[in-house]
Design an enzyme around this catalytic site. Structure first.
Site, mmCIF file in Angstrom:
data_model
loop_
_atom_site.group_PDB
_atom_site.id
_atom_site.type_symbol
_atom_site.label_atom_id
_atom_site.label_comp_id
_atom_site.label_asym_id
_atom_site.label_seq_id
_atom_site.Cartn_x
_atom_site.Cartn_y
_atom_site.Cartn_z
ATOM 1 N N ARG A 121 0.870 -1.185 0.000
ATOM 2 C CA ARG A 121 0.000 0.000 0.000
ATOM 3 C C ARG A 121 0.906 1.235 0.000
ATOM 4 N NH1 ARG A 121 -3.189 -2.814 4.875
ATOM 5 N NH2 ARG A 121 -4.493 -4.209 3.630
ATOM 6 N N ARG B 289 -10.798 2.729 5.962
ATOM 7 C CA ARG B 289 -9.344 2.665 5.814
ATOM 8 C C ARG B 289 -8.938 3.049 4.391
ATOM 9 N NH1 ARG B 289 -6.358 -2.834 7.433
ATOM 10 N NH2 ARG B 289 -7.094 -3.481 5.388
ATOM 11 N N ARG C 131 -12.795 -9.760 1.619
ATOM 12 C CA ARG C 131 -12.357 -9.730 3.022
ATOM 13 C C ARG C 131 -13.557 -9.894 3.966
ATOM 14 N NH1 ARG C 131 -6.813 -6.964 4.145
ATOM 15 N NH2 ARG C 131 -5.750 -7.486 2.215
HETATM 16 N N1 LIG Z 1 -11.734 0.623 17.986
HETATM 17 C C1 LIG Z 1 -11.751 1.227 16.806
HETATM 18 N N2 LIG Z 1 -12.751 2.089 16.524
HETATM 19 C C2 LIG Z 1 -12.807 2.716 15.323
HETATM 20 N N3 LIG Z 1 -11.900 2.524 14.330
HETATM 21 C C3 LIG Z 1 -10.898 1.674 14.561
HETATM 22 C C4 LIG Z 1 -10.767 0.984 15.799
HETATM 23 N N4 LIG Z 1 -9.669 0.189 15.726
HETATM 24 C C5 LIG Z 1 -9.128 0.384 14.512
HETATM 25 N N5 LIG Z 1 -9.868 1.274 13.800
HETATM 26 C C6 LIG Z 1 -9.647 1.710 12.409
HETATM 27 O O1 LIG Z 1 -10.064 0.613 11.574
HETATM 28 C C7 LIG Z 1 -9.265 0.540 10.399
HETATM 29 C C8 LIG Z 1 -8.683 -0.888 10.317
HETATM 30 O O2 LIG Z 1 -7.739 -1.065 11.360
HETATM 31 P P1 LIG Z 1 -6.416 -1.918 11.154
HETATM 32 O O3 LIG Z 1 -5.777 -1.551 9.862
HETATM 33 O O4 LIG Z 1 -5.642 -1.787 12.392
HETATM 34 O O5 LIG Z 1 -7.062 -3.362 11.024
HETATM 35 P P2 LIG Z 1 -6.365 -4.787 10.883
HETATM 36 O O6 LIG Z 1 -7.112 -5.722 11.730
HETATM 37 O O7 LIG Z 1 -4.920 -4.651 11.134
HETATM 38 O O8 LIG Z 1 -6.618 -5.109 9.366
HETATM 39 P P3 LIG Z 1 -5.839 -6.114 8.354
HETATM 40 O O9 LIG Z 1 -6.008 -7.463 8.893
HETATM 41 O O10 LIG Z 1 -6.534 -5.926 7.059
HETATM 42 O O11 LIG Z 1 -4.427 -5.683 8.299
HETATM 43 C C9 LIG Z 1 -8.210 1.606 10.537
HETATM 44 O O12 LIG Z 1 -8.596 2.708 9.750
HETATM 45 C C10 LIG Z 1 -8.203 1.966 12.014
HETATM 46 O O13 LIG Z 1 -7.845 3.305 12.240
HETATM 47 N N1 LIG Z 2 -1.104 -16.615 8.045
HETATM 48 C C1 LIG Z 2 -0.598 -15.385 7.969
HETATM 49 N N2 LIG Z 2 -1.424 -14.317 7.888
HETATM 50 C C2 LIG Z 2 -0.871 -13.108 7.829
HETATM 51 C C3 LIG Z 2 0.512 -12.895 7.862
HETATM 52 N N3 LIG Z 2 0.752 -11.569 7.794
HETATM 53 C C4 LIG Z 2 -0.428 -10.972 7.736
HETATM 54 N N4 LIG Z 2 -1.417 -11.883 7.777
HETATM 55 C C5 LIG Z 2 -2.869 -11.662 7.758
HETATM 56 O O1 LIG Z 2 -3.295 -11.346 6.477
HETATM 57 C C6 LIG Z 2 -4.476 -10.572 6.556
HETATM 58 C C7 LIG Z 2 -4.432 -9.449 5.598
HETATM 59 O O2 LIG Z 2 -3.417 -8.534 5.881
HETATM 60 P P1 LIG Z 2 -3.257 -7.170 5.049
HETATM 61 O O3 LIG Z 2 -1.995 -6.561 5.556
HETATM 62 O O4 LIG Z 2 -3.208 -7.540 3.615
HETATM 63 O O5 LIG Z 2 -4.473 -6.340 5.382
HETATM 64 C C8 LIG Z 2 -4.585 -10.116 8.012
HETATM 65 O O6 LIG Z 2 -5.607 -10.876 8.620
HETATM 66 C C9 LIG Z 2 -3.279 -10.470 8.604
HETATM 67 O O7 LIG Z 2 -3.387 -10.834 9.960
HETATM 68 C C10 LIG Z 2 1.348 -14.055 7.955
HETATM 69 O O8 LIG Z 2 2.581 -13.994 8.002
HETATM 70 N N5 LIG Z 2 0.751 -15.253 8.000
#
Ligand SMILES: Nc1ncnc2c1ncn2[C@@H]1O[C@H](COP(=O)(O)OP(=O)(O)OP(=O)(O)O)[C@@H](O)[C@H]1O
Ligand SMILES: Nc1nc2c(ncn2[C@@H]2O[C@H](COP(=O)(O)O)[C@@H](O)[C@H]2O)c(=O)[nH]1
Length: 403
Positions: free
Chosen positions: A176, A269, A280
């Protein structure tokens, strides 16, 4: 260690059929495990590079076996000593190196090795490096895309930078705008990642939302070597694989307050196309069901209010309000010379670095305590402590902890 140890000659020579007697070049050790197996560990020249090799002499068949060697191997340096720990692993101490790289474990019959023997149908041994100092179990954080895993992890790493380290995964998805290679992910070609998976470089991997994602063994090792607690952000399939692996971890599942809120967060996001968001969200339904699978996750956190959820995460990691950012002390590096003698008392290893000719009683002795070791191959064996052992005038020994 210029000569082969005495037990090498005494224990092995008579058992070797003609022509199989090992020529000790002064850098091989032989360790008996059980009644039938002798593990010979030593530096070998292979394609002009020097590596540490392992051969097994099976006394029941009088045959040499070359095992499949898993894990990261130590680089040989100026001799080594070895001692059997119980019946499942051998401690190898590299000479001419410091305590951050001198303690290695050759696993010969741990649960991981037994599993790999069955899977591969060969003899298997597995290396893992010993890491000095207290180090807590890695943390696996899972949950549907958009729930806020990354946001929670960023907050934790920001507040406790010296305590936690992020396991940088590999992925075949495109970066990204804000993502940096080597920081957020190792962005990789599918063919390269598939080859690395085949070469056993991954602790776990999964196809997630149409791309490959995986945690390399090295990604976890890098964090452990810095003496930080490793955080893995992985999907539920990955969590399941790690649960089945030898990496002991704490497993946390993060849930959204509702499906509608999850969708809102994913859209706000703004990093995915509509088609990707739909994919997703479809996967999120299955992941939310699996989050409750018995025995998979140790803790479930609902991420409704971000700050409340973060406080709950800290609480379950034992990080109350009173915990300040504490710098984990860097251990004083102990230098182990090439010539040293090791002996074992229960789970304690006495390392005597006194050269016999100049012998002063226990002038340079260390005690390696293995009673709290955790983890192992593939990865690191954590929780070793090392003490300097001081001889007192009445002949007893006292000790000073070095880390
Ligand atoms: N408690 C919350 N309330 C509102 N918005 C939130 C909260 N927690 C996270 N967010 C927002 O939700 C969006 C998704 O959060 P984040 O990218 O941390 O998710 P993730 O679980 O890591 O996703 P992925 O698995 O796709 O990487 C972001 O824009 C973040 O700022
Ligand atoms: N099994 C694994 N899952 C992973 C790893 N690193 C990230 N993730 C998961 O992929 C999705 C999507 O991530 P995104 O960055 O494309 O939004 C998210 O649920 C991550 O937890 C890995 O090494 N192994």
């Amino acid at each position: 260690m210029g000569e082969a140890p005495a037990f090498f000659d005494d224990d092995l020579r008579g058992d070797f059929p003609n022509g199989l007697l090992l020529k000790s070049k002064g850098c091989e050790t032989a360790i008996n495990i059980g009644c039938n197996k002798t593990y010979v560990i030593g530096a070998t020249e292979k394609e002009s590079a020097c590596t540490i090799g392992v051969r097994i002499f099976d006394k029941s068949t009088s045959k040499w076996v070359i095992p499949t060697v898993l894990g990261t191997k130590p680089k040989p340096l100026g001799g080594h000593s070895a001692i059997a720990l119980d019946e499942d692993r051998i401690l190898v101490i590299k000479g001419n190196s410091t305590s951050d790289d001198c303690f290695w474990f050759l696993e010969v019959n741990t649960a991981f090795v037994r599993e790999q023997k069955t899977r591969l149908g060969t003899e298997v041994v597995a290396w893992s490096k010993g890491v000095i100092g207290e180090s807590e179990k890695p943390i696996v954080i899972s949950g549907p895309s958009g729930v806020g895993k990354g946001t929670l992890i960023s907050k934790l790493m920001e507040e406790f930078p010296s305590m936690f380290g992020f396991s940088v995964s590999h992925t075949t998805r495109a970066p990204r705008n804000n993502e940096k290679n080597g920081v957020h992910y190792h962005f990789t070609e599918r063919s390269v990642m598939e080859k690395d998976i085949k070469d056993e470089k991954f602790l776990e991997f999964a196809a997630v939302h149409g791309n490959l994602y995986g945690t390399s063994i090295e990604a976890v090792e890098v964090v452990t070597d810095r003496r930080k607690r490793c955080i893995l952000d992985i999907d539920v399939q990955g969590a399941r694989s790690v649960r089945a692996s030898s990496l002991e971890a704490v497993f946390i599942f993060v849930c959204p307050p509702s499906f509608e809120e999850l969708e809102k967060r994913l859209r706000s996001r703004g990093t995915e196309t509509e088609e990707q968001i739909q994919k997703r969200l479809r996967n999120a339904k299955a992941e939310l069901e699996q989050g409750n699978s018995p025995g998979l996750f140790d803790h479930i956190l609902v991420n409704d209010d971000l700050n409340k959820c973060y406080e709950n995460l800290k609480k379950l990691l034992g990080l109350g309000d009173s915990v300040k950012t504490t710098k984990i002390p860097v251990p004083k590096l102990v230098q182990i010379p090439p010539e040293h003698i090791v002996s074992k008392i229960d789970q304690k290893i006495l390392i005597n670095c006194t050269v016999p000719e100049q012998e002063k009683p226990a002038a340079n002795m260390f005690m390696l305590d293995l009673s709290s070791i955790k983890g192992g191959a593939p990865g690191r064996t954590r929780g070793l402590s090392i003490y300097a052992v001081e001889p007192s005038t009445n002949g007893s020994i006292g000790s000073e902890m070095l880390s």
